[in-house]
Motif scaffolding. Structure first.
Motif, PDB file in Angstrom:
ATOM      1  N   ASP A 179       0.798  -1.070   0.095  1.00 50.50           N
ATOM      2  CA  ASP A 179      -0.086  -0.047  -0.102  1.00 50.50           C
ATOM      3  C   ASP A 179       1.009   1.132   0.081  1.00 50.50           C
ATOM      4  O   ASP A 179       1.962   1.264   0.550  1.00 50.50           O
ATOM      5  CB  ASP A 179      -0.827  -0.185   1.264  1.00 50.50           C
ATOM      6  CG  ASP A 179      -2.075   0.552   1.202  1.00 50.50           C
ATOM      7  OD1 ASP A 179      -1.998   1.875   0.603  1.00 50.50           O
ATOM      8  OD2 ASP A 179      -3.083   0.463   1.629  1.00 50.50           O
ATOM      9  N   ALA A 180       0.315   2.440  -0.616  1.00 46.45           N
ATOM     10  CA  ALA A 180       1.022   3.748  -0.452  1.00 46.45           C
ATOM     11  C   ALA A 180       0.889   4.195   1.061  1.00 46.45           C
ATOM     12  O   ALA A 180       1.614   5.162   1.271  1.00 46.45           O
ATOM     13  CB  ALA A 180       0.461   4.556  -1.422  1.00 46.45           C
ATOM     14  N   HIS A 181       0.053   3.699   1.591  1.00 40.04           N
ATOM     15  CA  HIS A 181      -0.809   4.428   2.872  1.00 40.04           C
ATOM     16  C   HIS A 181      -0.528   3.290   4.019  1.00 40.04           C
ATOM     17  O   HIS A 181      -0.642   2.035   4.029  1.00 40.04           O
ATOM     18  CB  HIS A 181      -2.123   4.825   2.880  1.00 40.04           C
ATOM     19  CG  HIS A 181      -2.649   5.425   1.404  1.00 40.04           C
ATOM     20  ND1 HIS A 181      -2.870   5.147   0.239  1.00 40.04           N
ATOM     21  CD2 HIS A 181      -2.259   6.975   1.170  1.00 40.04           C
ATOM     22  CE1 HIS A 181      -2.963   6.120  -0.511  1.00 40.04           C
ATOM     23  NE2 HIS A 181      -2.531   7.355   0.055  1.00 40.04           N
TER      24      HIS A 181
ATOM     25  N   ASP B 144      -3.447  -3.203  -2.126  1.00 34.48           N
ATOM     26  CA  ASP B 144      -4.109  -2.156  -2.526  1.00 34.48           C
ATOM     27  C   ASP B 144      -3.488  -1.796  -3.738  1.00 34.48           C
ATOM     28  O   ASP B 144      -2.363  -1.625  -4.215  1.00 34.48           O
ATOM     29  CB  ASP B 144      -3.652  -0.865  -1.571  1.00 34.48           C
ATOM     30  CG  ASP B 144      -4.453   0.302  -1.591  1.00 34.48           C
ATOM     31  OD1 ASP B 144      -4.685   0.691  -2.619  1.00 34.48           O
ATOM     32  OD2 ASP B 144      -5.099   0.864  -0.468  1.00 34.48           O
TER      33      ASP B 144
ATOM     34  N   ASP C 242      -3.095   0.978  -4.946  1.00 38.93           N
ATOM     35  CA  ASP C 242      -2.179   2.300  -5.019  1.00 38.93           C
ATOM     36  C   ASP C 242      -1.008   1.718  -4.745  1.00 38.93           C
ATOM     37  O   ASP C 242       0.021   2.566  -4.576  1.00 38.93           O
ATOM     38  CB  ASP C 242      -2.557   3.421  -4.210  1.00 38.93           C
ATOM     39  CG  ASP C 242      -2.781   3.117  -2.728  1.00 38.93           C
ATOM     40  OD1 ASP C 242      -2.108   2.395  -2.277  1.00 38.93           O
ATOM     41  OD2 ASP C 242      -3.594   3.935  -2.042  1.00 38.93           O
TER      42      ASP C 242
ATOM     43  N   THR D  36      -6.945   6.978  -5.057  1.00 36.37           N
ATOM     44  CA  THR D  36      -5.759   7.633  -4.127  1.00 36.37           C
ATOM     45  C   THR D  36      -4.319   7.645  -4.853  1.00 36.37           C
ATOM     46  O   THR D  36      -3.399   6.815  -4.327  1.00 36.37           O
ATOM     47  CB  THR D  36      -5.749   6.948  -2.995  1.00 36.37           C
ATOM     48  OG1 THR D  36      -5.680   5.648  -2.903  1.00 36.37           O
ATOM     49  CG2 THR D  36      -6.929   6.987  -1.940  1.00 36.37           C
TER      50      THR D  36
HETATM   51 MG    MG Z   1      -3.768   3.175  -0.273  1.00 34.92          MG
END
Ligand code: MG
Ligand code: MG
Length: 309
Positions: free
Chosen positions: A126-128, A228, A230, A242
């Motif tokens: 995930d980027a987050h 995810d 992203d 996102t």
């Molecule tokens: Mg994300």
């Protein structure tokens, strides 16, 4: 090899954020040929169709900013139950749906692992960081909260009680590149392993993943993977609400999937945040299908599996 069969479960969860479209995800994966790709690799595949959330609870959101609070709580219970049931029969693959579906899938897999007497590990691609709680989220979007819930943070009192919280040290996040200072501090205050794109640029993506997989192996653990969209660079996977530039390349992402396959430890998978409304002729859905096929054994070049022993 993962436990057979592979069980596809549609989770058209769209309650975890305000921009709609992830509800179309499961059918986009089907249209892009996910079942056929996995069958073609020799897997037995069953598609259980789409879930729908149970009855909405009475729960009133503790903060006004929280979006679709009761609906996300309902989905969490439904998905945890579905994960527990499917895990007894094979390897569940959850076709999302936004990332709030992982509150349920990871909780269910953790309960399953506990019942089997095995430690559950979680790989978060995930980027987050998705480590907010209903009390800390600024956006009110609950797709940013699953890791906080499954590791047992307070603030989820209205959600189904966790049967088996995942120990923070069993969680590894890879691909981070959109993390504000508060989130960074929160993650650094835990035992979770957080690998950002800077580290990947400097050392490659294989090294931190190898380190984590060695830990899973040493503990004789089973591994839930939450992917995810992203995590991937928007150039190859634009269909996500996102997008953050500078994500994993096609080659990096495939290496991750192939290493996961080689580990033989993956017990379940989430495919999340695909928003087909934002896709370009099914490009992102197809890339996610390719990733999944790679994770379950497809190879671009066949070569002997490296010995890890
Ligand atoms: Mg994300
Ligand atoms: Mg996420």
């Amino acid at each position: 090899m993962p436990p057979t069969p592979l069980i596809l479960i549609g989770a058209p969860v769209d309650s975890g954020k305000r921009r709609r479209g992830c509800m179309m995800g499961p059918d986009a994966y089907r249209t892009a040929g996910l079942a056929e790709a996995l069958t073609g690799l020799g897997h037995e595949v069953t598609d259980r169709g789409n879930l729908s959330p149970g009855a909405l609870p009475e729960a009133r959101p503790p903060r006004e900013v929280l979006h679709a609070y009761a609906e996300t709580i309902a989905w969490t219970g439904t998905l945890a139950q579905a994960a527990k049931e499917a895990a007894q029969a094979g390897t569940p693959v959850f076709l999302g749906g936004d990332h709030s579906l992982s509150l349920g899938t990871v909780a269910g897999m953790a309960a399953h692992a506990q019942a089997r007497g095995r430690p559950l590990f979680v790989l978060w691609l995930d980027a987050h960081t998705d480590y907010h709680t209903p009390m800390t989220t600024g956006s009110g979007n609950l797709h940013g909260t699953p890791l906080a819930y499954v590791t047992g943070l307070p603030g989820f009192e209205d959600f189904p009680p966790l049967e088996a919280p995942v120990p923070a040290e069993n969680v590894c996040l890879i691909g981070l590149r959109s993390v504000d200072p508060e989130e960074r501090a929160a993650i650094e205050g835990t035992e979770m392993e957080a690998v950002d794109m800077r580290e990947i640029d400097e050392h490659g993506i294989g090294k931190p993943l190898r380190r984590f997989l060695d830990r899973v192996e040493a503990a004789d653990g089973i591994l839930h993977v939450s992917l995810d969209v992203d995590f991937l660079d928007p150039a190859i996977a634009p269909a996500v609400g996102t997008t953050v530039p500078g994500g994993a390349t096609f080659r990096e992402a495939h290496l991750v999937m192939e290493m996961l396959h080689d580990s033989g430890r993956v017990c379940s998978l989430d495919l999340v945040e695909l928003n087909p409304f934002l896709d370009e002729r099914g490009k992102t859905a197809s890339v996610m299908v390719d990733m999944t096929a790679s994770l379950f054994g497809r190879r671009v070049f066949d070569r002997p599996t490296r010995s890890h022993g």
